[in-house]
Write a protein that holds these residues in place. Structure first.
Motif, PDB file in Angstrom:
ATOM      1  N   UNK A 113      -3.883  -0.819  -2.105  1.00 13.24           N
ATOM      2  CA  UNK A 113      -5.087  -0.514  -1.345  1.00 13.24           C
ATOM      3  C   UNK A 113      -4.834   0.472  -0.208  1.00 13.24           C
ATOM      4  N   UNK A 114      -3.566   0.815   0.054  1.00 17.76           N
ATOM      5  CA  UNK A 114      -3.270   1.850   1.050  1.00 17.76           C
ATOM      6  C   UNK A 114      -1.909   2.481   0.738  1.00 17.76           C
ATOM      7  N   UNK A 122      -5.821  10.402  -2.329  1.00 17.23           N
ATOM      8  CA  UNK A 122      -6.021  11.478  -1.364  1.00 17.23           C
ATOM      9  C   UNK A 122      -6.268  10.970   0.060  1.00 17.23           C
ATOM     10  N   UNK A 123      -5.903   9.728   0.322  1.00 24.73           N
ATOM     11  CA  UNK A 123      -5.975   9.226   1.692  1.00 24.73           C
ATOM     12  C   UNK A 123      -4.567   9.097   2.255  1.00 24.73           C
ATOM     13  N   UNK A 124      -4.369   9.685   3.451  1.00 24.04           N
ATOM     14  CA  UNK A 124      -3.099   9.476   4.162  1.00 24.04           C
ATOM     15  C   UNK A 124      -3.220   8.230   5.008  1.00 24.04           C
ATOM     16  N   UNK A 125      -2.209   7.386   4.948  1.00 23.28           N
ATOM     17  CA  UNK A 125      -2.202   6.249   5.865  1.00 23.28           C
ATOM     18  C   UNK A 125      -0.762   5.976   6.275  1.00 23.28           C
ATOM     19  N   UNK A 126      -0.635   5.198   7.345  1.00 21.78           N
ATOM     20  CA  UNK A 126       0.673   4.967   7.958  1.00 21.78           C
ATOM     21  C   UNK A 126       1.628   4.316   6.960  1.00 21.78           C
ATOM     22  N   UNK A 127       2.779   4.914   6.773  1.00 17.35           N
ATOM     23  CA  UNK A 127       3.768   4.397   5.828  1.00 17.35           C
ATOM     24  C   UNK A 127       5.139   4.387   6.502  1.00 17.35           C
ATOM     25  N   UNK A 155      -8.835  -0.201  -3.151  1.00 20.80           N
ATOM     26  CA  UNK A 155      -9.599   0.388  -2.054  1.00 20.80           C
ATOM     27  C   UNK A 155     -10.836  -0.446  -1.672  1.00 20.80           C
ATOM     28  N   UNK A 203     -10.493  -2.672   1.313  1.00 17.89           N
ATOM     29  CA  UNK A 203     -10.595  -2.133   2.678  1.00 17.89           C
ATOM     30  C   UNK A 203     -12.043  -2.065   3.137  1.00 17.89           C
ATOM     31  N   UNK A 216      -9.791   8.040  -4.032  1.00 18.13           N
ATOM     32  CA  UNK A 216      -9.788   7.750  -2.601  1.00 18.13           C
ATOM     33  C   UNK A 216      -8.384   7.385  -2.119  1.00 18.13           C
ATOM     34  N   UNK A 255       8.720   6.892   9.588  1.00 19.14           N
ATOM     35  CA  UNK A 255       7.299   6.518   9.543  1.00 19.14           C
ATOM     36  C   UNK A 255       6.448   7.776   9.620  1.00 19.14           C
ATOM     37  N   UNK A 256       5.538   7.928   8.677  1.00 17.26           N
ATOM     38  CA  UNK A 256       4.709   9.129   8.624  1.00 17.26           C
ATOM     39  C   UNK A 256       3.464   8.794   7.794  1.00 17.26           C
ATOM     40  N   UNK A 257       2.309   9.379   8.110  1.00 16.30           N
ATOM     41  CA  UNK A 257       1.177   9.147   7.216  1.00 16.30           C
ATOM     42  C   UNK A 257       1.415   9.845   5.879  1.00 16.30           C
TER      43      UNK A 257
END
Lengths: 603, 298
Positions: free
Chosen positions: A149-150, A182-187, A254, A257, A179, A18-20
């Protein structure tokens, strides 16, 4: 990134890690997890990092390459699909224009190995020449488009896109935007599957698009659309989030969100696939709410489709058709629709922010080139790259910029119009020239245009952050490759007047350009200095300004170099100049311009 | 600041100039957040921005984060790696509870030095740290660049600011240090470790602090009187051979060659009387005279 690539690729993170991740990193992970064997692309913001990240996975798992342009990348992926493996290509929205020809036919052909195309749109035009909505291409080419969306969805949807591609015999789009990319989110990452390669399917009726076959395949494509619509009506890619039934919001990607941010209680239909639309699911959702609002960035695709279905949907009456959405934009629009209380702007800090436009780097070899063009008062047809920044002061010399590779043929047209009194120059970078500058140069020679082509060779694809191309002698994975010799190439196209110059020699640069402009017919000047950032950050001994002798003429500031600013000293009412030794790379261009010989290397 | 258990979305906005390490700071924070069990989104825009323009990165974390960007006026902590960039985003800070953490150092863009009128000063944000600190709920204006330079690498200023940020957020110090060490290049781990400790120690010293050097950097411009002048630029046509050196080198580009290939002043309004053309003319065909304007008696 480039540097990271040169290092030995690390072991891919195991399943469950798990990492952003950025949207682009997540798409790349999805490509690898889906077991794709071939990936090809041309760099373009905001899509560039997808292929760079694919290339961090082991070469034994997946072949990853920079192609010379988006159509070539698409055709390479198509070839791999023909050969029976899962294949992938990525591009920015305008890259799809370049690749569209292959896409339109391949939609009829369908896939052997699954083929997924990541398209990154740029609403708000952060780094592009327009903000076209690629979902229109999906409808046009009749290929399904998935909109994550993420980061987690970017990974999951990319994997699913390969399954969908093979299940429905169609290429599939995964659409991102700047957006998301270039957005980091929890994966949370998954395991890699390794689908067995299929054999080449010898089937000319399907694979060879002559008119007789294409007529048959068109019907197949229409039938595919019908089957997709059915399948999507019950697929979890599209989901209803029940809530307050006084309003139902249909959205995707996006913007979903933003809707959840500003209106968490509304009933929402989140579309994971925005073409084809699941008619049955949409009708059911709309029947259960009092009012239907569509929240989509750019074009009203979903809204128009709903209206065509006879559903009284509202959307662009409140939402802008241009620019990027944000929680503020969505809030304001829903307030206009009477669904939210307008925002109160209670910002206590209202002062005019300082202007800080992007600039060419300290020591950028392009700066001297455009200073020379400005001094020579040329009519300059520009192209796409960092050098487009020469459109503003102090270099202010570019007159036009249309699309990748446009400059040379634009210059031909200007020359053939016969109205221009100034010398006509096309400026084009090395990567852009290889992308789509060669056919127009042949055109210029063939048709005897009186133009000068200024090939700005900085040995890299600089604008997108330093990617290799056939002129750098290295591949995406950093392996050595044959290197295009621009002088030989240009000569072989029939150009008789070609000269290479050092971008850091202002006098020779000006003299050579003047001679080239005087030449009747096509002349080519190649400026030759590496980008100061990539592949290696160049740093030589810094220069300094002798404060006693500086006469504050500020001629050096015509370079627009970010290392040169005003010092505390004055001369006849003007600030003298100083050089930031940290930023200066010692290119010496300012010293060549200095009228009082006050600029020299720091001892 | 975060209390026992975070039950809402925390918003941290990190801003600076291309090349300063805004993205590094936000990556460290985002990794820390996910490792600590939060949902997290970190959003940046690069492309044109990296070419010396302003760079910003939104970091949001909490039980569930929706929008990747922070709505205006909802920023809990604004971290500015450069002074004027901090001011640019100040209106996004929560008025009543927001914390402002800024490096006092200025990066003056060449664009701020374009005015060649006599007596012109750089077009840089005039607001001083004292004025700003007065208006925010909590604020730290530090000489992060200076501190990092003293430690041997000015580029570690972003880690000094991370040290200050760590005092406002509720993550254990070791977790910060561990992720920073894993993020920066191996050869600069030690200097970044020291930079983090220095920034953290400095910010422990109070909720509204201004580094002593900050005031010095933002002192008002010294009053220098530059009398306005009328400029008379004369070109002796007979001596001009049309070499166009003056045309090419004029900083204002107000000269041109006329039909007879003689230099002439085409845009007199732009001429600032700098005399560059006169000095450069190999034929001494140009003379520039600046006559002080007599200011009318009041």
């Amino acid at each position: 990134m480039t540097e990271a690539l040169r290092q030995t690729a690390a072991e891919p993170s195991p399943a469950g890690a798990a990492r952003p991740l950025t949207g682009n990193e997540a798409i790349a992970r999805g490509v690898w997890e889906a077991g794709a064997r071939v990936a090809a692309a041309y760099p373009g913001t905001p899509s560039t990092e997808i292929l760079e990240n694919v290339a961090t996975y082991p070469a034994s798992d997946i072949h990853a390459q920079w192609s010379t342009n988006e159509k070539t990348g698409m055709d390479v992926a198509i070839g791999a699909s023909f050969a029976g493996v899962r294949a992938f290509t990525a591009m920015k929205h305008v890259g799809l224009n370049v690749a569209a020809d292959a896409l339109m036919s391949f939609s009829y052909i369908g896939v052997n190995g699954g083929l997924v195309i990541a398209i990154c749109d740029d609403p708000g035009i952060h780094s592009s020449q327009n903000e076209q909505d690629s979902r229109i291409y999906a409808r046009f080419a009749q290929v399904p488009v998935l909109e994550p969306s993420d980061g987690q969805e970017a990974l999951d949807f990319t994997r699913q896109a390969f399954d969908l591609s093979e299940q429905f015999d169609t290429p599939v789009f995964v659409r991102s935007t700047t957006r998301l990319s270039h957005t980091r989110s929890a994966v949370v990452m998954g395991a890699r599957e390794t689908p067995a390669p299929r054999a080449f399917a010898e089937n000319p009726r399907k694979n060879v698009m002559i008119p007789a076959h294409a007529r048959m395949q068109h019907g197949v494509v229409l039938e595919r659309e019908r089957r997709l619509k059915d399948w999507l009506a019950d697929n979890p890619l599209n989901r209803v989030e029940p809530g307050d039934t006084s309003v139902g919001i249909i959205t995707s990607g996006i913007p979903y969100t933003y809707v959840k941010e500003v209106m968490p209680d509304a009933s929402v239909l989140k579309l994971g696939v925005t073409w084809p639309l699941p008619d049955r699911l949409i009708r059911d959702f709309c029947a259960g709410v009092e009012r239907v609002i569509v929240v989509e960035e750019l074009e009203p695709l979903i809204e128009d489709a709903l209206k065509a279905m006879g559903i009284p949907a509202e959307g662009k009456a409140f939402f802008p058709r241009e620019g990027e959405f944000s929680p503020e934009v969505v809030h304001d629009a829903l307030a206009r629709a009477g669904l939210l209380v307008p925002r109160v702007n209670a910002a206590p800090f209202e002062f005019a922010p300082m202007v800080r436009p992007p600039v060419l780097c300290a020591g950028c070899p392009h700066a001297a080139c455009f200073m020379a063009l400005r001094a020579l008062d040329a009519r300059v047809a520009g192209d796409i790259g960092c050098y487009t920044l020469a459109v503003v002061e102090p270099l202010k010399s570019i007159d036009t910029c249309v699309s990748m590779g446009s400059s040379i043929a634009n210059a031909v047209g200007m020359a053939k119009a016969g109205t221009e009194t100034k010398p006509i120059v096309a400026t084009i970078g090395d990567s852009t020239f290889l992308h789509s500058g060669i056919p127009p140069l042949i055109d210029a020679v063939y048709n005897g245009a009186d133009i000068t082509v200024f090939l700005l060779d900085n040995h890299i694809t600089a604008m997108t952050g330093g990617q290799d191309h056939p002129g750098t002698g290295r591949t995406l994975r950093g392996d050595p490759a044959p290197r295009v010799d621009f002088v030989d190439l240009v000569k072989s196209l029939g150009v008789s007047w070609v000269q290479k110059v050092d971008s850091y020699d202002t006098a020779t640069l000006q003299r050579t350009l003047r001679e080239a402009m005087a030449h009747k017919g096509v002349s080519v000047v190649i400026s030759d200095r590496p980008c100061v950032l990539d592949p290696v950050r160049i740093k030589g001994p810094a220069m300094e300004v002798e404060q006693d002798s500086c006469i504050a003429c500020q001629a050096c500031m015509n370079l627009g170099c970010p290392a040169i600013t005003w010092s505390e000293g004055w001369h006849e009412g003007r600030h003298k100049v100083k050089i930031d030794p940290e930023a200066c790379i010692g290119c010496s261009l300012c010293a060549q311009l200095c009228t009082s010989h006050s600029i020299r290397p720091i001892h | 600041m975060m209390g026992e258990k975070l039950n809402r979305t925390m918003n941290v906005l990190i801003v600076g100039v291309g090349g300063q390490g805004v993205i590094m700071v936000s990556k460290v924070l985002a990794q820390l957040c996910q490792a600590d069990g939060h949902d997290v989104k970190q959003s940046e825009v690069h492309g044109m921005a990296k070419r010396g323009g302003g760079v910003f990165s939104h970091v949001r974390f909490g039980p569930k984060v929706w929008s990747p960007t922070i709505p205006e006026g909802e920023v809990d902590i604004l971290v500015a790696l450069e002074w004027a960039e901090g001011l640019r985003w100040l209106k996004h800070l929560k008025p009543d509870t927001g914390t402002f953490i800024a490096d006092c150092q200025k990066i003056v863009p060449p664009f701020a030095c374009r005015n060649r009128k006599r007596g012109a000063e750089p077009a840089y944000a005039p607001q001083t740290p004292e004025e700003i600190i007065e208006q925010v709920h909590a604020g730290y204006v530090m000489d992060a660049t200076g501190m990092a330079a003293n430690l041997g690498n000015a580029r570690a200023s972003n880690t000094v600011l991370l040290g200050a940020l760590s005092t406002v957020l509720d993550f254990p110090e070791e977790a910060w240090v561990e992720i920073i060490a894993a993020t920066v290049p191996a050869k600069s781990v030690e200097v970044n470790r020291a930079a983090f400790a220095e920034g953290r120690a400095w910010a422990m010293g109070g909720e509204k602090r201004i580094d002593v050097t900050a005031s010095g950097l933002h002192k008002a411009h010294s009053e220098v009187h530059h009398p306005q002048v009328d400029t008379i630029l004369e070109i002796t046509e007979e001596w001009c051979k049309g070499c166009d050196i003056c045309v090419k080198m004029c900083p204002e580009r107000c000269l041109r060659l006329n039909d007879r290939l003689k230099a002439e002043l085409a845009l007199p309004d732009l001429c600032t009387g700098c005399q560059l053309c006169a000095w450069l003319c190999p034929d001494q065909a140009i003379s520039v005279t600046n006559i002080p304007v007599t200011e009318p008696a009041e």
